[in-house]
Design a protein around this motif. Structure first.
Motif, PDB file in Angstrom:
ATOM      1  N   GLY A   1       0.796  -1.230   0.000  1.00  0.00           N
ATOM      2  CA  GLY A   1       0.000   0.000   0.000  1.00  0.00           C
ATOM      3  C   GLY A   1       0.821   1.268   0.000  1.00  0.00           C
ATOM      4  N   ILE A   2       2.091   1.145   0.338  1.00  0.00           N
ATOM      5  CA  ILE A   2       2.971   2.325   0.351  1.00  0.00           C
ATOM      6  C   ILE A   2       4.282   1.919  -0.304  1.00  0.00           C
ATOM      7  CG2 ILE A   2       4.293   3.921   1.804  1.00  0.00           C
ATOM      8  CD1 ILE A   2       2.101   3.572   3.953  1.00  0.00           C
TER       9      ILE A   2
ATOM     10  N   GLU B   1       0.739   9.735  -5.624  1.00  0.00           N
ATOM     11  CA  GLU B   1       2.171  10.021  -5.607  1.00  0.00           C
ATOM     12  C   GLU B   1       2.398  11.266  -4.765  1.00  0.00           C
ATOM     13  OE1 GLU B   1       3.519   9.762  -9.686  1.00  0.00           O
ATOM     14  OE2 GLU B   1       5.527  10.383  -9.049  1.00  0.00           O
ATOM     15  N   THR B   2       3.383  11.191  -3.927  1.00  0.00           N
ATOM     16  CA  THR B   2       3.719  12.374  -3.133  1.00  0.00           C
ATOM     17  C   THR B   2       5.175  12.308  -2.690  1.00  0.00           C
ATOM     18  OG1 THR B   2       2.876  13.846  -1.425  1.00  0.00           O
ATOM     19  CG2 THR B   2       3.082  11.537  -0.809  1.00  0.00           C
TER      20      THR B   2
ATOM     21  N   ILE C   1       2.750   6.089  -3.837  1.00  0.00           N
ATOM     22  CA  ILE C   1       4.196   6.186  -4.054  1.00  0.00           C
ATOM     23  C   ILE C   1       4.711   7.393  -3.276  1.00  0.00           C
ATOM     24  CG2 ILE C   1       6.001   6.614  -5.774  1.00  0.00           C
ATOM     25  CD1 ILE C   1       3.976   5.339  -7.833  1.00  0.00           C
ATOM     26  N   VAL C   2       5.717   7.158  -2.458  1.00  0.00           N
ATOM     27  CA  VAL C   2       6.315   8.245  -1.689  1.00  0.00           C
ATOM     28  C   VAL C   2       7.769   8.364  -2.118  1.00  0.00           C
ATOM     29  CG1 VAL C   2       6.854   9.121   0.621  1.00  0.00           C
ATOM     30  CG2 VAL C   2       4.804   7.707   0.262  1.00  0.00           C
ATOM     31  N   THR C   3       8.140   9.492  -2.680  1.00  0.00           N
ATOM     32  CA  THR C   3       9.527   9.628  -3.125  1.00  0.00           C
ATOM     33  C   THR C   3      10.396  10.171  -1.994  1.00  0.00           C
ATOM     34  OG1 THR C   3       8.969  11.783  -4.058  1.00  0.00           O
ATOM     35  CG2 THR C   3       8.977   9.907  -5.567  1.00  0.00           C
ATOM     36  N   TYR C   4      11.590   9.593  -1.896  1.00  0.00           N
ATOM     37  CA  TYR C   4      12.527  10.041  -0.848  1.00  0.00           C
ATOM     38  C   TYR C   4      13.811  10.539  -1.475  1.00  0.00           C
ATOM     39  CZ  TYR C   4      14.699   5.351  -1.344  1.00  0.00           C
ATOM     40  OH  TYR C   4      15.298   4.226  -1.833  1.00  0.00           O
TER      41      TYR C   4
ATOM     42  N   GLY D   1      10.521   7.959   7.088  1.00  0.00           N
ATOM     43  CA  GLY D   1       9.275   7.400   6.553  1.00  0.00           C
ATOM     44  C   GLY D   1       8.953   6.053   7.192  1.00  0.00           C
ATOM     45  N   ILE D   2       9.955   5.213   7.311  1.00  0.00           N
ATOM     46  CA  ILE D   2       9.729   3.898   7.935  1.00  0.00           C
ATOM     47  C   ILE D   2       9.387   4.084   9.411  1.00  0.00           C
ATOM     48  CG2 ILE D   2      10.744   1.636   8.461  1.00  0.00           C
ATOM     49  CD1 ILE D   2      12.659   2.111   6.052  1.00  0.00           C
TER      50      ILE D   2
END
Lengths: 478, 478
Positions: free
Chosen positions: B285-286, B356-357, B379-382, B391-392
């Motif tokens: 989901g992420i 997406e973020t 989708i989370v861009t790092y 994030g984790i």
């Protein structure tokens, strides 16, 4: 700002001069801030590393035996003999966990390969996280600072934070220093073991609610244990509490026991009821005895043994007050006869008392089903098997249940079946006190004897209370 | 008096004609009254007897495959292929428990002798008592009436009472009949297995509060699971609830993955997100993806795979409504781009969506951390490892966490360490869907993924949720 608190010397009947102060908010914050890093580090330590730590604790405790003994006696009023027993048990427990870790008793990991899918899965046991341990009042060593909860949690790889029992903070502090000395000797980080003080329940409640704490080990009263369970389940992230909350430990005397054995059993039970002022969670508190001549002769033998038993101080004034209160509550029931030691009080002696009633009265008064902590037992006479069965059935969850008999019969088997619904340990032809720290021990029982019937508080399996599991699944991609 | 309720046919987009009625209070009382005796009888059955019962259930289910399949398809809208997979898994689970019982996988007893004291102690595993099982909506077979909870509880020797999921009562009733047929074939008493119906939450809550129920198995929403946990801990005698409450299943894509593997991983993830309308508790989901060209090419590959994926109906109108609601909640956050299937609705299709973020936005909105049940992934861009670690760290407990990488590095190990605090299963280079029913499986995770991190809901060890222990200590008196 607390004015400080002191411990009590039951043998001398005075408050010890040393003044202790509850751990301040600032101090606590400083200690708690160390927990996550310490847990990460300790969690990474090898199984042998954990065993080495236990061994080092054993070693540093052993060196301090004299100091610990002095403090123990001053703060508990217990005897030298009892100290020796509890001391041995504490060290034996540490050694047992050390050996169980080294010998591979615990299966900390399992791997399975699924070659057709190019997958392998490794399931590993991990520490649940930092554990809060609340020491008991009646075992200043074996169920306290370096007791079963602490040692099993450390064996599981968990950091431990001990809130010392207010009535033996002196003893607890020496023991804590030994643990920290062992930790330093092995260069393990601060925060693996934390020792805090409080004279009330506030700190325990605050810690139980703290999200950095991941499990709780508690030995004490129902009220205390249930309060912690409620706090733990109301948290944002509920955590498991293993609370061992005591028990009335019913004993069943079946008919057909020869006069010699009747006398033997009566003597053993009298000792089990009165020894160290009956301050054991496994003290036999309810005796179901048949309402006939045989039963009567047992009762007489029991009473005459109890009358000869030593009257010794209780652990502290609160326990003594509660004991007196419970005796008078029970004595106030018209259908209950109560008889107690006629000795004059010099301090907070636990004067033995034996109450006697019939099954119909027992069934009628729920107050009679509850533990009386101290040298007390309630004899309940039963007319027949039907009455006896109702008596067992009305009880709530118990740590133990004992059956005394001479000839094996179907009814002995039925008693075992019945008791296995109610208790964690069934004892045949022996007293419930004297918990062995072994693999086959189940110390715990259905609620309210303990909070989770699936675990034991004693023996190597008590580690499972503080262990979680993670699977690591690898796909091999060519 | 209820007016009755019906199930829904997602493929045809209509309510099935059959009308079902909630189990009445009288019927329920009649069923519950059988529990204590049935538990006593079933608890006495040998381990082989339990295995025979599971085998008989396997047999009677197998004979009804066609009927079950017909009902399953009508009530779930799932595909034939999915039915076959779930059917196989259900039967395999029954067989696994049968074999585990027969082969001695479980150590149901241990004995130790202490000859110097003439004592022997036998510790036995016992059924915890009657278990309430609440079937899931997304696995009408494998996590329902004859699913993992029921079968593991029966294997542990516990009576089971199943409250059928309201949306597949037809399927559940056929399966329940098969279990009862097996029970009758072996002459086991009524009350070992009980099946009840309800279209709301009232009956489940009532049963969870009933003192005759000793444990609960639940698979479903956080709200449902937490409500049961609260009821269970507020009882006079609190009981354990094992609730598996879903998860967002974070996936981490590390840098340095070759273009071919990027494409392969994107395709696998797309399938894992969209298969069966993404209605899996382990659906990814992420997705944490690096904010650079490599990450961008992965995102494009993922989107193009998802665009080609089939759009299929969801399980029932409520789930569809919730899915639409969650998508619009997430789409309403200005810093989140969301893209979804442009297909026209014919019924309650689960139209895939990909949001997406960036990490800063993700960290800011707790709503983005929660599961979206359906074919959706965020989708989370790092920018770097620090952002990824935050994030984790902000996530709550999860069932799974996956890491995709090409070259092993220290950071892969760090991800494993980090995830092992957060999840029950870590998957390396593969998708989290496809839970294997094997010894090494951990299906569960830190709260709120499940209620008790110490247990698994899948695999032979899931039996331990429903088992307690009793020690029987014998003193041999000459």
């Amino acid at each position: 700002m607390s004015s400080g608190f002191r411990t009590f010397n039951p043998s001398q009947n005075y408050w010890n001069p040393e003044v202790y102060f509850p751990t301040s908010k600032e101090e606590l914050d400083q200690k708690l801030i160390l927990l996550p890093f310490a847990q990460l580090e300790y969690g990474r330590l090898s199984i042998q590393g954990r065993a080495d730590f236990l061994q080092a604790i054993h070693h540093s405790l052993s060196k301090e035996k004299n100091n610990i003994q002095k403090s123990y006696l001053r703060e508990s009023g217990l005897s030298d003999l009892r100290f020796e027993t509890e001391w041995k048990r504490t060290l034996d427990t540490i050694e047992l966990f050390e050996n169980s870790l080294r010998s591979g008793y615990y299966m900390f990991e399992k791997t399975q390969d699924f070659p057709s899918e190019a997958i392998s899965i490794r399931k590993i046991a991990c520490p649940i996280g930092p554990v809060l341990v609340l020491g008991s009042s009646n075992f200043p060593l074996a169920y306290s600072t370096a007791g079963g909860d602490t040692i099993s949690a450390l064996a599981a790889g968990c950091c431990v934070i001990v809130k010392a029992h207010a009535m033996h903070v002196g003893t607890s502090s020496i023991v804590a220093d030994c643990i920290n000395e062992a930790r330093e000797a092995l260069n393990l980080p601060e925060g693996i073991f934390t020792h805090v003080l409080d004279d009330g329940i506030q700190l325990a409640q605050q810690l139980c609610a703290d999200e950095r704490i991941h499990a709780v080990g508690f030995t004490g009263s129902f009220r205390g244990g249930k309060a912690l369970m409620d706090i733990a389940s109301a948290r944002k992230n509920p955590i498991p509490v293993f609370a061992e909350m005591g028990s009335a430990n019913p004993v069943i005397l079946l008919h057909g026991i020869s006069p010699e054995k009747r006398k033997l059993f009566a003597e053993k039970l009298a000792l089990s009821i009165c020894n160290d002022a009956g301050q054991f969670c496994t003290k036999p508190g309810i005796l179901f005895v048949q309402a006939n001549e045989e039963g009567q002769s047992f009762i007489e033998a029991l009473k005459s043994s109890i009358e000869n038993s030593a009257v010794v101080p209780m652990l502290h004034p609160d326990i003594h007050r509660n004991f007196e209160h419970r005796k008078s509550e029970i004595g106030s029931i018209p259908e209950v006869k109560i008889q107690q030691s006629a000795l004059e009080y010099k301090g907070i002696e636990g004067k033995w008392a034996i109450a006697e009633t019939t099954m119909p009265t027992f069934l009628q008064y729920p107050n009679l089903h509850e533990e009386v902590f101290g040298p007390f037992s309630l004899i309940v006479t039963y007319q027949d098997i039907t009455e006896l069965t109702s008596g067992i059935s009305i009880l709530s969850g118990q740590l133990t249940g004992s059956v005394f008999y001479e000839e094996k019969s179907n009814f002995v088997e039925e008693c075992i079946q019945l008791l296995s619904q109610k208790v964690g340990r069934i004892i045949l032809n022996d007293v419930p006190t004297g918990v062995r720290v072994v693999e086959t021990m189940q110390h715990g029982g259905p609620f309210p004897a303990s909070s989770d019937v699936r675990f034991t508080a004693v023996g190597p399996d008590s580690l499972f209370r503080f262990q979680k599991y993670v699977s690591i699944q690898r796909k091999n991609i060519p």
